[in-house]
Design a protein around this motif. Structure first.
Motif, PDB file in Angstrom:
ATOM      1  N   LEU A  57      53.361  30.766  42.850  1.00  0.00           N
ATOM      2  CA  LEU A  57      52.352  30.151  41.990  1.00  0.00           C
ATOM      3  C   LEU A  57      51.275  29.455  42.817  1.00  0.00           C
ATOM      4  CD1 LEU A  57      51.462  29.195  39.095  1.00  0.00           C
ATOM      5  CD2 LEU A  57      52.904  27.195  39.473  1.00  0.00           C
ATOM      6  N   THR A  99      49.124  32.109  45.044  1.00  0.00           N
ATOM      7  CA  THR A  99      48.193  32.958  44.282  1.00  0.00           C
ATOM      8  C   THR A  99      46.959  32.167  43.852  1.00  0.00           C
ATOM      9  OG1 THR A  99      49.538  32.537  42.308  1.00  0.00           O
ATOM     10  CG2 THR A  99      49.862  34.643  43.422  1.00  0.00           C
ATOM     11  N   TYR A 100      47.170  30.930  43.397  1.00  0.00           N
ATOM     12  CA  TYR A 100      46.027  30.107  43.002  1.00  0.00           C
ATOM     13  C   TYR A 100      45.209  29.670  44.210  1.00  0.00           C
ATOM     14  CZ  TYR A 100      47.071  29.837  38.051  1.00  0.00           C
ATOM     15  OH  TYR A 100      47.242  30.170  36.725  1.00  0.00           O
ATOM     16  N   VAL A 143      41.357  30.994  44.067  1.00  0.00           N
ATOM     17  CA  VAL A 143      40.280  30.011  43.932  1.00  0.00           C
ATOM     18  C   VAL A 143      39.401  29.988  45.177  1.00  0.00           C
ATOM     19  CG1 VAL A 143      39.766  27.545  43.642  1.00  0.00           C
ATOM     20  CG2 VAL A 143      41.599  28.596  42.313  1.00  0.00           C
ATOM     21  N   THR A 174      39.297  23.942  47.525  1.00  0.00           N
ATOM     22  CA  THR A 174      40.345  24.581  46.720  1.00  0.00           C
ATOM     23  C   THR A 174      41.606  23.726  46.668  1.00  0.00           C
ATOM     24  OG1 THR A 174      39.526  26.805  47.256  1.00  0.00           O
ATOM     25  CG2 THR A 174      41.795  26.636  46.510  1.00  0.00           C
ATOM     26  N   ILE A 229      43.455  22.301  43.237  1.00  0.00           N
ATOM     27  CA  ILE A 229      44.727  22.832  42.728  1.00  0.00           C
ATOM     28  C   ILE A 229      45.934  21.943  43.037  1.00  0.00           C
ATOM     29  CG2 ILE A 229      43.844  25.181  42.935  1.00  0.00           C
ATOM     30  CD1 ILE A 229      45.821  25.597  45.251  1.00  0.00           C
ATOM     31  N   ASP A 272      53.107  32.767  36.954  1.00  0.00           N
ATOM     32  CA  ASP A 272      51.767  32.296  36.609  1.00  0.00           C
ATOM     33  C   ASP A 272      51.897  30.988  35.829  1.00  0.00           C
ATOM     34  OD1 ASP A 272      49.032  32.307  36.508  1.00  0.00           O
ATOM     35  OD2 ASP A 272      48.883  33.707  34.835  1.00  0.00           O
ATOM     36  N   ALA A 273      50.839  30.185  35.844  1.00  0.00           N
ATOM     37  CA  ALA A 273      50.905  28.841  35.254  1.00  0.00           C
ATOM     38  C   ALA A 273      51.165  28.870  33.751  1.00  0.00           C
ATOM     39  CB  ALA A 273      49.613  28.082  35.559  1.00  0.00           C
ATOM     40  N   ILE A 291      44.068  21.814  34.512  1.00  0.00           N
ATOM     41  CA  ILE A 291      43.861  23.238  34.808  1.00  0.00           C
ATOM     42  C   ILE A 291      42.590  23.740  34.137  1.00  0.00           C
ATOM     43  CG2 ILE A 291      44.767  25.569  34.430  1.00  0.00           C
ATOM     44  CD1 ILE A 291      47.595  24.395  34.745  1.00  0.00           C
ATOM     45  N   SER A 349      39.436  24.931  36.176  1.00  0.00           N
ATOM     46  CA  SER A 349      39.023  26.333  36.043  1.00  0.00           C
ATOM     47  C   SER A 349      37.559  26.450  35.624  1.00  0.00           C
ATOM     48  CB  SER A 349      39.905  27.039  35.005  1.00  0.00           C
ATOM     49  OG  SER A 349      41.249  26.992  35.379  1.00  0.00           O
ATOM     50  N   CYS A 398      37.579  37.771  35.027  1.00  0.00           N
ATOM     51  CA  CYS A 398      37.910  36.417  34.563  1.00  0.00           C
ATOM     52  C   CYS A 398      37.341  36.156  33.170  1.00  0.00           C
ATOM     53  CB  CYS A 398      37.366  35.373  35.531  1.00  0.00           C
ATOM     54  SG  CYS A 398      38.266  35.320  37.072  1.00  0.00           S
ATOM     55  N   THR A 400      45.499  40.717  34.989  1.00  0.00           N
ATOM     56  CA  THR A 400      46.110  40.300  36.253  1.00  0.00           C
ATOM     57  C   THR A 400      46.380  41.500  37.154  1.00  0.00           C
ATOM     58  OG1 THR A 400      47.164  38.455  35.085  1.00  0.00           O
ATOM     59  CG2 THR A 400      47.958  38.945  37.288  1.00  0.00           C
TER      60      THR A 400
END
Length: 312
Positions: free
Chosen positions: A99, A102-103, A107, A150, A154, A178-179, A197, A201, A253, A273
Motif C-alpha cells: 500500500l 504503490t502510493y 504520487v 510525496t 502520504i 489499495d486504500a 486522502i 488526492s 485518474c 488500476t
C-alpha cells in the motif's frame, strides 16, 4: 458489538473466479509486465551510457522510467504469484508495505510529470538560459523535491491507518492492497483518514495538472510565434511524447471518478488500476522511443556496441 480481531493476514479476491479467464489475465499481465520492465530499463541504460542523452530532459525521463518499474513491480508480481499458485493470502505487513509503496511511486509520478512540463517550458520559452536554469544540481533538487513532497502528503494518513481495527472480515475486494477496499472492511471510524486522502488526492491532482496546463499554455503561445512552420513542428514534436503520457496518466485518474453506479464502483476501479499498473508503464517507453530520434539513435548505437563486443 462486533469482535475486534488482531489481523495477521488479508485475503485478496483478485479480478475473477473464472479459471480460464484467470489464465488469460495471467498471460496478459506477464507479457505487459515483462515489456514494462524491459522497455523502462532500456531507457535507463540508454540515458546512463549515451553522451547525447545527458540533458535535463533525459535525466527526468530516466527517473520517470525508474518510477514506472517500481510502481508496476509493487503490484503486478504479487498478483501473478497469486494467480499461478492460488494463494490469495497476504500478510498484514506485506499488505501495508505494498500500500505504502504503490502510493509513494504513483504520487511521485504526478509531481515528476509536472516537473517535466517545467523542463519543456524552459527549453522552448527560455532556450538561451536552458543550460543555466536546468543544470544538473537544479535537476537533482527538483527530483528530491518530488519525493519529499510525496512523503509529506502520504505519510500522515498512512501512520493513522496503522491503528485501524478489523472486525468481521479480512477479505480485500481487489487484486492488491489499495486504500479504499481496506477502509471498507475496518470497523474503526475512518472519516479523518478518508478526509486526508480526499484532500491530498485533490491537491495532488489539481496542483500538478494546473502546473502542466499553465506551462503548456506558455509553450503553445511561444511556439505559435515562431516564424517558420518547420520550427513549430519541431518544437511541438519535443513535447508530444510528454503530452501523450500526461493524457494517459490524468485521463485514467479522471475515469475513476466517472462511476455509473455504486454497484459497478469496485469493478471499474479494478479495471482502471490494471490500466495504470500494467498498460501505462508498458506504453510509456514506446511512446518516448518511437517518437524520439535521439533515443532511437542511442538504442541503435548501443545494439551495435553489444554486437561488436559479443563478436570479440
Amino acid at each position: 458489538m462486533r469482535n475486534h480481531t488482531a489481523l495477521t493476514t488479508f485475503i485478496l479476491l483478485g479480478l475473477t473466479e473464472d479459471p480460464q479467464l484467470q489464465i488469460l489475465i495471467f498471460i496478459f499481465l506477464l507479457i505487459t509486465y515483462m515489456l514494462s520492465v524491459t522497455g523502462n530499463l532500456t531507457i535507463i541504460v540508454l540515458t546512463l551510457v549515451d553522451a547525447h542523452l545527458k540533458t535535463a530532459m533525459y535525466f527526468f525521463l530516466q527517473n520517470f522510467s525508474f518510477l514506472e518499474i517500481s510502481f508496476t513491480s509493487a503490484c503486478i508480481p504479487r498478483f501473478l504469484y497469486s494467480i499461478s499458485t492460488g494463494d490469495r493470502v497476504i500478510s498484514y505487513n506485506t499488505c501495508l508495505s505494498q500500500l505504502f509503496l504503490t502510493y509513494l511511486f504513483a504520487v511521485t509520478e504526478f509531481f515528476l510529470l509536472a516537473t517535466m512540463s517545467y523542463d519543456r517550458y524552459v527549453a522552448i520559452c527560455k532556450p538561451l538560459h536552458y543550460l543555466t536554469i536546468m543544470n544538473h544540481s537544479a535537476c537533482k533538487r527538483l527530483i528530491l523535491g518530488c519525493w519529499i513532497t510525496t512523503l509529506l502528503i502520504i505519510f500522515p494518513p498512512f501512520i493513522l491507518g496503522l491503528n485501524l481495527e478489523f472486525c468481521d472480515s479480512n477479505v480485500i475486494d481487489h487484486f492488491f492492497c489499495d486504500a479504499n477496499p481496506i477502509l471498507k472492511i475496518t470497523c474503526t471510524d475512518t472519516w479523518i483518514i478518508e478526509l486526508m486522502i480526499l484532500v491530498g488526492s485533490v491537491m495532488i491532482f489539481i496542483i500538478t495538472l494546473l502546473c502542466v496546463v499553465l506551462f503548456y499554455v506558455y509553450i503553445i503561445r511561444t511556439i505559435l510565434r515562431f516564424p517558420s512552420a518547420q520550427q513549430r513542428i519541431k518544437a511541438f514534436s519535443t513535447c508530444s511524447s510528454h503530452i501523450i503520457v500526461v493524457s494517459i496518466t490524468y485521463g485514467s485518474c479522471i475515469f475513476v471518478y466517472i462511476k455509473p453506479s455504486a454497484k459497478d464502483e469496485t469493478a471499474i476501479n479494478k479495471g482502471v488500476t490494471i490500466l495504470t499498473t500494467s498498460i501505462s508503464p508498458m506504453l510509456n517507453p514506446f511512446i518516448y522511443t518511437l517518437r524520439n530520434k535521439q533515443v532511437k539513435k542511442a538504442f541503435n548505437d548501443l545494439v551495435k556496441r553489444i554486437l561488436l563486443f559479443s563478436k570479440h
